[in-house]
Design an enzyme around this catalytic site. Structure first.
Site, PDB file in Angstrom:
ATOM      1  N   GLU A 170       6.090  16.124 -42.271  1.00 21.23           N
ATOM      2  CA  GLU A 170       6.049  15.560 -43.628  1.00 21.23           C
ATOM      3  C   GLU A 170       4.667  15.853 -44.212  1.00 21.23           C
ATOM      4  O   GLU A 170       3.710  15.111 -43.982  1.00 21.23           O
ATOM      5  CB  GLU A 170       6.315  14.055 -43.582  1.00 21.23           C
ATOM      6  CG  GLU A 170       6.281  13.374 -44.941  1.00 21.23           C
ATOM      7  CD  GLU A 170       6.334  11.861 -44.839  1.00 21.23           C
ATOM      8  OE1 GLU A 170       5.693  11.195 -45.679  1.00 21.23           O
ATOM      9  OE2 GLU A 170       7.005  11.340 -43.921  1.00 21.23           O
ATOM     10  N   LYS A 225      12.686   4.657 -46.282  1.00 23.70           N
ATOM     11  CA  LYS A 225      11.472   4.476 -45.491  1.00 23.70           C
ATOM     12  C   LYS A 225      10.985   3.042 -45.642  1.00 23.70           C
ATOM     13  O   LYS A 225      10.793   2.563 -46.769  1.00 23.70           O
ATOM     14  CB  LYS A 225      10.382   5.454 -45.973  1.00 23.70           C
ATOM     15  CG  LYS A 225       9.064   5.293 -45.219  1.00 23.70           C
ATOM     16  CD  LYS A 225       8.037   6.336 -45.642  1.00 23.70           C
ATOM     17  CE  LYS A 225       7.383   6.013 -46.968  1.00 23.70           C
ATOM     18  NZ  LYS A 225       6.186   6.852 -47.215  1.00 23.70           N
TER      19      LYS A 225
END
Length: 216
Positions: free
Chosen positions: A44, A134
């Site tokens: 990421e 998330k």
């Protein structure tokens, strides 16, 4: 390019996400590569990294056909999401819930993992087509957040990010984490000991994950 369902399956298989915050384009690239070599295979690359889109493009080209999944983090708006996707990002992560990012990701059939800190935000994300959210900031929400949310909304998949470490990873997983995001824990020795330290710290997380799975 893998389709959305294939990407989600591979991200789940990889399980560990390296949240990459480099202070230069080269740092972003070498941290991502070292994390992968250590066993943390979801990269990421955050847009707090200078030249993040170029890091993503470089990784996407170099690791095409491997089990690395390259995505973009700290994406704050739809324009940035589109830039990331056009440079090869296979998933988009943001620190907050941004409906416009969900729209652009749906258009390009790219998974969007918005940062959610409340049940209301989780529901809004699900309504917009986000299967995975998330939990952020994980350190503030605590490891029980996932279990608490799964009470009323059991169908949502949740990935904690922020505050995940070797000592509490098992607790996150046992409470139902779909995956976990790890940032500063991977790079804590980077400036002092160089890129090899990122590989070493990543290996610790990969080993810990294998240990947890073996014990389940």
């Amino acid at each position: 390019m893998a389709n959305k369902s294939e990407t989600v399956v591979q991200m789940k298989e990889n399980f560990l996400f390296a949240v990459v915050r480099g202070d230069s384009e080269q740092a972003g690239y070498e941290i991502s590569k070292a994390a992968y070599e250590g066993g943390v295979k979801n990269a990421e690359v955050t847009f707090s990294t200078p030249g993040a889109e170029r890091v993503i493009a470089r990784l996407a080209e170099e690791f095409a056909g491997t089990d690395m999944v390259v995505g973009a983090g700290t994406v704050l708006d739809a324009v940035t999401a589109r830039i990331a996707i056009l440079n090869g990002a296979q998933f988009i992560v943001s620190p907050t819930w941004v409906p416009e990012i969900a729209t652009i990701c749906n258009l390009y059939t790219v998974p969007y993992l918005p940062g959610c800190g409340s049940v209301t935000e989780v529901q809004r994300a699900l309504e917009a087509g986000c299967e995975i959210v998330k939990a952020f900031p994980g350190g503030l929400l605590g490891t029980s957040f996932i279990k608490d949310v799964h009470g009323p909304i059991p169908q949502v998949e949740i990935m904690p990010s922020g505050g995940v470490n070797l000592d509490n990873m098992a607790e996150w997983i046992n409470n139902g984490a779909w995956a976990v995001g790890v940032g500063s824990a991977l790079t804590k020795r980077y400036k002092q000991d160089g890129v090899e330290s990122v590989k070493e710290e990543s290996q610790k997380f990969a080993d810990k994950l294998a240990e947890i799975k073996a014990g389940k």
